[in-house]
Design a protein around this motif. Sequence first.
Motif, mmCIF file in Angstrom:
data_model
loop_
_atom_site.group_PDB
_atom_site.id
_atom_site.type_symbol
_atom_site.label_atom_id
_atom_site.label_comp_id
_atom_site.label_asym_id
_atom_site.label_seq_id
_atom_site.Cartn_x
_atom_site.Cartn_y
_atom_site.Cartn_z
ATOM 1 N N HIS A 10 0.823 -1.202 0.000
ATOM 2 C CA HIS A 10 0.000 0.000 0.000
ATOM 3 C C HIS A 10 0.855 1.249 0.000
ATOM 4 O O HIS A 10 1.980 1.254 0.502
ATOM 5 C CB HIS A 10 -0.918 0.019 1.222
ATOM 6 C CG HIS A 10 -1.899 -1.108 1.224
ATOM 7 N ND1 HIS A 10 -3.030 -1.114 0.452
ATOM 8 C CD2 HIS A 10 -1.892 -2.280 1.887
ATOM 9 C CE1 HIS A 10 -3.691 -2.243 0.641
ATOM 10 N NE2 HIS A 10 -3.028 -2.972 1.513
ATOM 11 N N CYS A 11 0.292 2.308 -0.547
ATOM 12 C CA CYS A 11 0.978 3.593 -0.552
ATOM 13 C C CYS A 11 -0.059 4.682 -0.327
ATOM 14 O O CYS A 11 -1.061 4.740 -1.050
ATOM 15 C CB CYS A 11 1.681 3.790 -1.895
ATOM 16 S SG CYS A 11 2.428 5.414 -2.051
ATOM 17 N N VAL A 12 0.162 5.510 0.696
ATOM 18 C CA VAL A 12 -0.764 6.609 0.975
ATOM 19 C C VAL A 12 -0.039 7.946 0.830
ATOM 20 O O VAL A 12 1.148 8.065 1.126
ATOM 21 C CB VAL A 12 -1.402 6.490 2.381
ATOM 22 C CG1 VAL A 12 -2.143 5.176 2.531
ATOM 23 C CG2 VAL A 12 -0.381 6.669 3.490
ATOM 24 N N PHE A 13 -0.798 8.925 0.362
ATOM 25 C CA PHE A 13 -0.273 10.272 0.115
ATOM 26 C C PHE A 13 -0.814 11.246 1.147
ATOM 27 O O PHE A 13 -2.029 11.369 1.317
ATOM 28 C CB PHE A 13 -0.695 10.767 -1.274
ATOM 29 C CG PHE A 13 -0.055 10.034 -2.419
ATOM 30 C CD1 PHE A 13 1.203 9.460 -2.298
ATOM 31 C CD2 PHE A 13 -0.710 9.931 -3.644
ATOM 32 C CE1 PHE A 13 1.803 8.793 -3.365
ATOM 33 C CE2 PHE A 13 -0.126 9.265 -4.716
ATOM 34 C CZ PHE A 13 1.123 8.691 -4.571
ATOM 35 N N ALA A 14 0.081 11.964 1.813
ATOM 36 C CA ALA A 14 -0.291 13.004 2.768
ATOM 37 C C ALA A 14 0.217 14.349 2.256
ATOM 38 O O ALA A 14 1.227 14.416 1.562
ATOM 39 C CB ALA A 14 0.307 12.697 4.138
ATOM 40 N N PRO A 15 -0.483 15.438 2.619
ATOM 41 C CA PRO A 15 -0.042 16.756 2.150
ATOM 42 C C PRO A 15 1.233 17.229 2.851
ATOM 43 O O PRO A 15 1.716 16.586 3.779
ATOM 44 C CB PRO A 15 -1.227 17.660 2.484
ATOM 45 C CG PRO A 15 -1.965 16.960 3.560
ATOM 46 C CD PRO A 15 -1.719 15.494 3.395
#
Lengths: 515, 515
Positions: free
Chosen positions: B115-120
């Motif tokens: 999994h890969c999640v993007f945060a600001p």
Amino acid sequence: MSTRIRPSRRRDEQQNRALTAVQPLLNTLPLVTVLSEEGVQAIHRASMRLLSDVGMLIVDYPPALEIFRQHGAKIEGERVWIDEDTLMHFVRQAPSTFTVQARNPANNLPIGGNHCVFAPIYGPPFVSDYQRGRRVSTMADFHNFAKLSQMSQDIHLAGGVLCEPNDLDNNERHLDMLLGLITLSDKAFMGSVTHINNARDSITMGEIVFGKQSIRQNPGMIMTVNASSPLRYDDRMFSVVHAYAEAGQPCLFTPFIIAGAMSPSTMAATVAQLNAEALFGICFAQMVNPGCPAVYGSFLANIDMKSGAPCFGTPENNLAMFAGGQMARYYKLPYRSGGNFTASRIPDAQAGYESATTMWATMQAGTNFVLHAAGWLEGGLIASYEKFVLDLEICAMAARYVKGISLTDEDFAWDAYEEAGPGKHFLGTAHTMRHYTTAFHQHKAFSMDNYEKWEEEGSVDSYKKAYGIWQKMLRDYEAPPLDEATRDELHAFAAHRRAEIQAGKPRSGWESSKQ
Amino acid sequence: MSTRIRPSRRRDEQQNRALTAVQPLLNTLPLVTVLSEEGVQAIHRASMRLLSDVGMLIVDYPPALEIFRQHGAKIEGERVWIDEDTLMHFVRQAPSTFTVQARNPANNLPIGGNHCVFAPIYGPPFVSDYQRGRRVSTMADFHNFAKLSQMSQDIHLAGGVLCEPNDLDNNERHLDMLLGLITLSDKAFMGSVTHINNARDSITMGEIVFGKQSIRQNPGMIMTVNASSPLRYDDRMFSVVHAYAEAGQPCLFTPFIIAGAMSPSTMAATVAQLNAEALFGICFAQMVNPGCPAVYGSFLANIDMKSGAPCFGTPENNLAMFAGGQMARYYKLPYRSGGNFTASRIPDAQAGYESATTMWATMQAGTNFVLHAAGWLEGGLIASYEKFVLDLEICAMAARYVKGISLTDEDFAWDAYEEAGPGKHFLGTAHTMRHYTTAFHQHKAFSMDNYEKWEEEGSVDSYKKAYGIWQKMLRDYEAPPLDEATRDELHAFAAHRRAEIQAGKPRSGWESSKQ
């Protein structure tokens, strides 16, 4: 593979070599793959099915149809069907590596293996710069880009059609371009592909520079030819391939596909079609001259399904580029792909994002020959002076990247930890003193200044900064030495051909003084 | 790993879910490696030597020194030496995957695995936009970025310190930020790390939202903490880790290294030091609470050896990022790294090149948690509204990229070749009709228009175009539903803590109504 194939002849060339010797990249890092081994086989099988069941068109060039017929392909009208065994028999004749000669032998180019060479943009009808905007390109622009390529440490070829010299007669301009490339640069040049006679003129000029026998042993030029996809080559492309292959000169066989229009809108089909078209071209060159060097090319954009516009720097393009690299390695062929692509019209943020998106994938795909490594804007319609300079920054970074991480004892810096210890910086340590000059990539076009310094110095964005850089490069340009005899013969040949062209006479032969 | 861990309670949440459910990336493509297996071992050994022979500093936080002492480390003053067996015993307790809860359960985040999640962007003291330039950031900016994150399909977390709300009191602003993140967004939020009491306040607010027991089972927040490199953690970082680990909440342990200053100028030492510092932090969390989720982080820039300025988007940074991913996988830990990094001060070409350079490497390194995926300028000092929008284009491309190339019969488009045949375009084929809506990445911030159309429409560069996009996103923003009881309790708790802080009273407990 040695890139030094013969000794140089003159002292001034010896001196010049140290200044300009190109250093093609040696990429020994693991490459990116997006297909499993089964996936590679699936693409191969689909390509073979396209070639044997759907077939290819060769338009308006009966000699190629006849050559395919003689070598076992099935022909009906202009359509050619070829089975896997026949095709692969010829594809396998192509060497996996070869060396292209440069006027300065220190600049000879290894093509294939782990090597990677960067060539400038090719083919745009426009140029642009920060002051004057976009305009139709001229021979003066061509000369400028030839000088910039020569001045660029990270560009390894002089290039080919750096931009169209639209101010010159269409039938003669190939002579002007060849003269420009050969006299303004001592890096390898690309031959003309606009007509079979222009190909022959390129070969003659290569013979004048290197010798007739010499370029049969190690090519004196390299060319780029495109399929007119889908599944089609035309008379212009296959006639020049015919001429170059007979002379043992290598072509980059590059399907130029805007996916969704010139191929289906799915990636598997697109990659299979690219593969079929590239192999078909290479097969033709091998039928003409078995063992002739050739390069497996892949050029892919896709259309914007809303507007029909071509898109660059997209994830689909990168996936196809990685897959293409896997296919080229499967066939043990040198791979051409990529470049600093963008759809943007000026060197803005979009141009930067898209270019870096493509260029890093280009490196990681194991590309051996990178056309369009510098200068590309608006889908290749514009050669941009500033973009050229900005792209060089990425080329230089790529040269550092492929060196990977060195793991010697010295690299682990044990003495620095003894000297600095936890919580203390390393700036003054003996280890840093030993390494700081070569430690990190040194920026040329990009600025690391903080906001305050940047504002003080005029809030110059990278577009404007690049303007100053290429202007200085042109001011600093010095022509590499060229012996008078070669220069004179090149000009004499060009004058001879101009006279023939202007008189509407057929092309006559020219025996170069070097054999 | 399921990301749905409990049923939702309200009909309006059900409806909202369909609109906002985040889709973390699932990256099953082969990852990029720059170290051999022996190279990974060499980095591991060097890190163990750093930790056992050179040691780490823990500054001004005796409780951590005592915990290390109790668990077998050697302590002298504030220096800690730990051997490989002891360290790895604790590191191995950390889970390789876990799930962070979001207020909308559809937005729960899987951390680790593929999994890969993007945060600001996180932490900048400035904001900038096309009209107003750079300025000190305020709470109004913070609210804007919280709304933009909520509105962005390709940003999976609400974020943390989106920008510093400099107009608010330093001792209370963490409450305002937490209220902003939790009420303006229904995506997962990041807890405060500015003081141990602020960490405790974050935990309490997580308890109010999710329930006290619930966040012990599946964390209700995630945090980022940095080593103060080289080989040092300070009281602020380790005190908040202490609090979060006791409550079972995960931290990203990220050495923040400007190589050449905070590490030696060679990459092997830098990666070994990063590795040592990350593992040391994770080890501490496991000593506090064995099995507590934790993330292996890597943040690397390098200094410009001429000016001392930090450099981003460099080849060295990417090499370290790839190596860091290999090390994290070696230890079976989730990996945090990368983002859309640049040293540039405005969203110009340099910003685009550097950001794409880092962001694609981020994906290819197998990063599981990407902080700073959108909005970053000037080495993280500026949250840029336009850069946020431009970065989203790359985030969306990455989401397409990780899906790879599908190889079904339908993907090979056999019927399209029957229908079109060689030499004819595919635009009208039935196969294209079946695929064109989903065929390729659809651009939002980038323009594919040709020069003529672009000029007609005002010659807008991507910086200016992005200005219009974020303004529209803010106009279109709608707050996600939040039940009144939770909202009221969050505000009541914040008011209670404000009163304590303003009165200089010690922090008192708060029992959330949800258990």
